[in-house]
Design a protein around this motif. Structure first.
Motif, PDB file in Angstrom:
ATOM      1  N   LEU A  41      13.420 -19.134  14.326  1.00 22.65           N
ATOM      2  CA  LEU A  41      14.348 -18.853  15.349  1.00 22.65           C
ATOM      3  C   LEU A  41      15.722 -18.613  14.992  1.00 22.65           C
ATOM      4  CD1 LEU A  41      13.417 -21.666  18.026  1.00 22.65           C
ATOM      5  CD2 LEU A  41      12.634 -19.246  17.970  1.00 22.65           C
ATOM      6  N   THR A  42      15.858 -18.857  13.544  1.00 21.69           N
ATOM      7  CA  THR A  42      17.184 -18.591  12.930  1.00 21.69           C
ATOM      8  C   THR A  42      17.637 -17.185  13.182  1.00 21.69           C
ATOM      9  OG1 THR A  42      16.513 -20.027  11.200  1.00 21.69           O
ATOM     10  CG2 THR A  42      18.441 -18.593  10.625  1.00 21.69           C
ATOM     11  N   PRO A  43      18.951 -17.042  13.716  1.00 22.33           N
ATOM     12  CA  PRO A  43      19.629 -15.743  13.878  1.00 22.33           C
ATOM     13  C   PRO A  43      19.962 -15.181  12.791  1.00 22.33           C
ATOM     14  CG  PRO A  43      20.683 -17.385  15.159  1.00 22.33           C
ATOM     15  CD  PRO A  43      19.768 -18.197  14.320  1.00 22.33           C
ATOM     16  N   HIS A  44      19.826 -13.598  13.019  1.00 20.16           N
ATOM     17  CA  HIS A  44      20.484 -12.940  11.587  1.00 20.16           C
ATOM     18  C   HIS A  44      21.936 -13.570  11.469  1.00 20.16           C
ATOM     19  CE1 HIS A  44      21.941  -9.428   9.398  1.00 20.16           C
ATOM     20  NE2 HIS A  44      20.611  -9.450   9.083  1.00 20.16           N
ATOM     21  N   ASN A  45      22.331 -13.562  10.170  1.00 15.53           N
ATOM     22  CA  ASN A  45      23.545 -14.105   9.738  1.00 15.53           C
ATOM     23  C   ASN A  45      24.580 -13.554  10.420  1.00 15.53           C
ATOM     24  OD1 ASN A  45      22.430 -15.847   7.833  1.00 15.53           O
ATOM     25  ND2 ASN A  45      22.763 -14.286   6.128  1.00 15.53           N
ATOM     26  N   TYR A 145      19.034 -28.380  15.620  1.00 13.68           N
ATOM     27  CA  TYR A 145      17.728 -28.045  15.418  1.00 13.68           C
ATOM     28  C   TYR A 145      17.475 -27.167  14.188  1.00 13.68           C
ATOM     29  CZ  TYR A 145      13.684 -24.805  15.387  1.00 13.68           C
ATOM     30  OH  TYR A 145      12.712 -23.952  15.155  1.00 13.68           O
ATOM     31  N   LEU A 146      18.335 -26.288  14.015  1.00 14.10           N
ATOM     32  CA  LEU A 146      18.351 -25.209  12.677  1.00 14.10           C
ATOM     33  C   LEU A 146      18.462 -26.196  11.584  1.00 14.10           C
ATOM     34  CD1 LEU A 146      20.388 -22.185  13.491  1.00 14.10           C
ATOM     35  CD2 LEU A 146      17.628 -22.469  13.507  1.00 14.10           C
ATOM     36  N   ASN A 147      19.286 -27.156  11.555  1.00 19.21           N
ATOM     37  CA  ASN A 147      19.705 -27.972  10.340  1.00 19.21           C
ATOM     38  C   ASN A 147      18.641 -28.973  10.119  1.00 19.21           C
ATOM     39  OD1 ASN A 147      22.534 -29.843   9.436  1.00 19.21           O
ATOM     40  ND2 ASN A 147      20.702 -30.084   8.518  1.00 19.21           N
ATOM     41  N   LEU A 148      17.887 -29.504  11.173  1.00 17.86           N
ATOM     42  CA  LEU A 148      16.881 -30.709  11.253  1.00 17.86           C
ATOM     43  C   LEU A 148      15.738 -29.621  10.601  1.00 17.86           C
ATOM     44  CD1 LEU A 148      15.292 -33.239  11.918  1.00 17.86           C
ATOM     45  CD2 LEU A 148      14.989 -32.125  14.006  1.00 17.86           C
ATOM     46  N   TYR A 149      15.539 -28.615  11.017  1.00 18.47           N
ATOM     47  CA  TYR A 149      14.294 -27.753  10.378  1.00 18.47           C
ATOM     48  C   TYR A 149      14.327 -27.669   8.989  1.00 18.47           C
ATOM     49  CZ  TYR A 149      10.481 -24.256  10.461  1.00 18.47           C
ATOM     50  OH  TYR A 149       9.391 -23.595   9.998  1.00 18.47           O
ATOM     51  N   ILE A 150      15.639 -27.103   8.340  1.00 13.71           N
ATOM     52  CA  ILE A 150      15.939 -27.122   7.018  1.00 13.71           C
ATOM     53  C   ILE A 150      15.590 -28.299   6.180  1.00 13.71           C
ATOM     54  CG2 ILE A 150      17.684 -26.677   5.381  1.00 13.71           C
ATOM     55  CD1 ILE A 150      18.751 -24.318   7.169  1.00 13.71           C
ATOM     56  N   PHE A 151      16.293 -29.516   6.754  1.00 14.62           N
ATOM     57  CA  PHE A 151      15.840 -30.609   6.319  1.00 14.62           C
ATOM     58  C   PHE A 151      14.545 -30.935   6.250  1.00 14.62           C
ATOM     59  CE2 PHE A 151      15.253 -35.368   7.071  1.00 14.62           C
ATOM     60  CZ  PHE A 151      15.685 -35.699   5.885  1.00 14.62           C
TER      61      PHE A 151
END
Length: 154
Positions: A41-45, A145-151
């Motif tokens: 779900l990470t958006p494009h930069n 959520y994005l940070n948690l996923y990366i973690f």
């Protein structure tokens, strides 16, 4: 004219904080972040600076409109706003500069708490100032959520 200036100052401060935090991201955006396992779900930069520009505008409007009102507790809300802005800024340092998703996660969870608290406490005092924080709450929730996923996956 004075009221316009009072509203513009926090907007400018928010954008300056955003620009300053971006300086802590530059190296990691090339050497570290692209190689992480990220959520589908990470958006494009390109989405991030656009979203943050809108959010900084809304954040600055929120506190600026409150400050020009005749409401009480101005020092309290200005301090609360400044505290959440500090955590907004330090997330970039924790996550990107230190390349530490756990520290970033702790930081962003504190930020989540602060911005939700701000919106809840502000609502009975200034509904518009509270509502202007809703997109920020949603975006930071998604960023959490994005940070948690990366973690979890790195």
């Amino acid at each position: 004219m004075r009221n316009i200036l009072i509203i513009l100052i926090p907007i400018i401060i928010c954008f300056l904080v955003g620009c300053a935090s971006q300086n802590f991201q530059e190296d990691s955006m090339v050497s570290w972040y692209p190689y992480l396992c990220k959520s589908p779900l990470t958006p494009h930069n390109i989405v991030f600076p656009v979203a943050w520009s809108l959010l900084y505008l809304l954040m600055g409007l929120s506190i600026g409109l409150f400050v020009i009102s005749d409401k009480a507790q101005k020092k309290y809300f200005i301090l609360l706003f400044a505290l959440q802005l500090f955590f907004n800024f330090t997330w970039s340092i924790a996550f990107f500069y230190l390349e530490n998703p756990l520290l970033g996660l702790i930081n962003i969870i504190l930020l989540d708490f602060l911005i939700i608290y701000y919106a809840i406490k502000m609502y009975p005092v200034s509904k518009i100032s509270s509502i202007l924080f809703f997109p920020y709450i949603l975006w930071v929730g998604f960023a959490t959520y994005l940070n948690l996923y990366i973690f979890l996956y790195n």
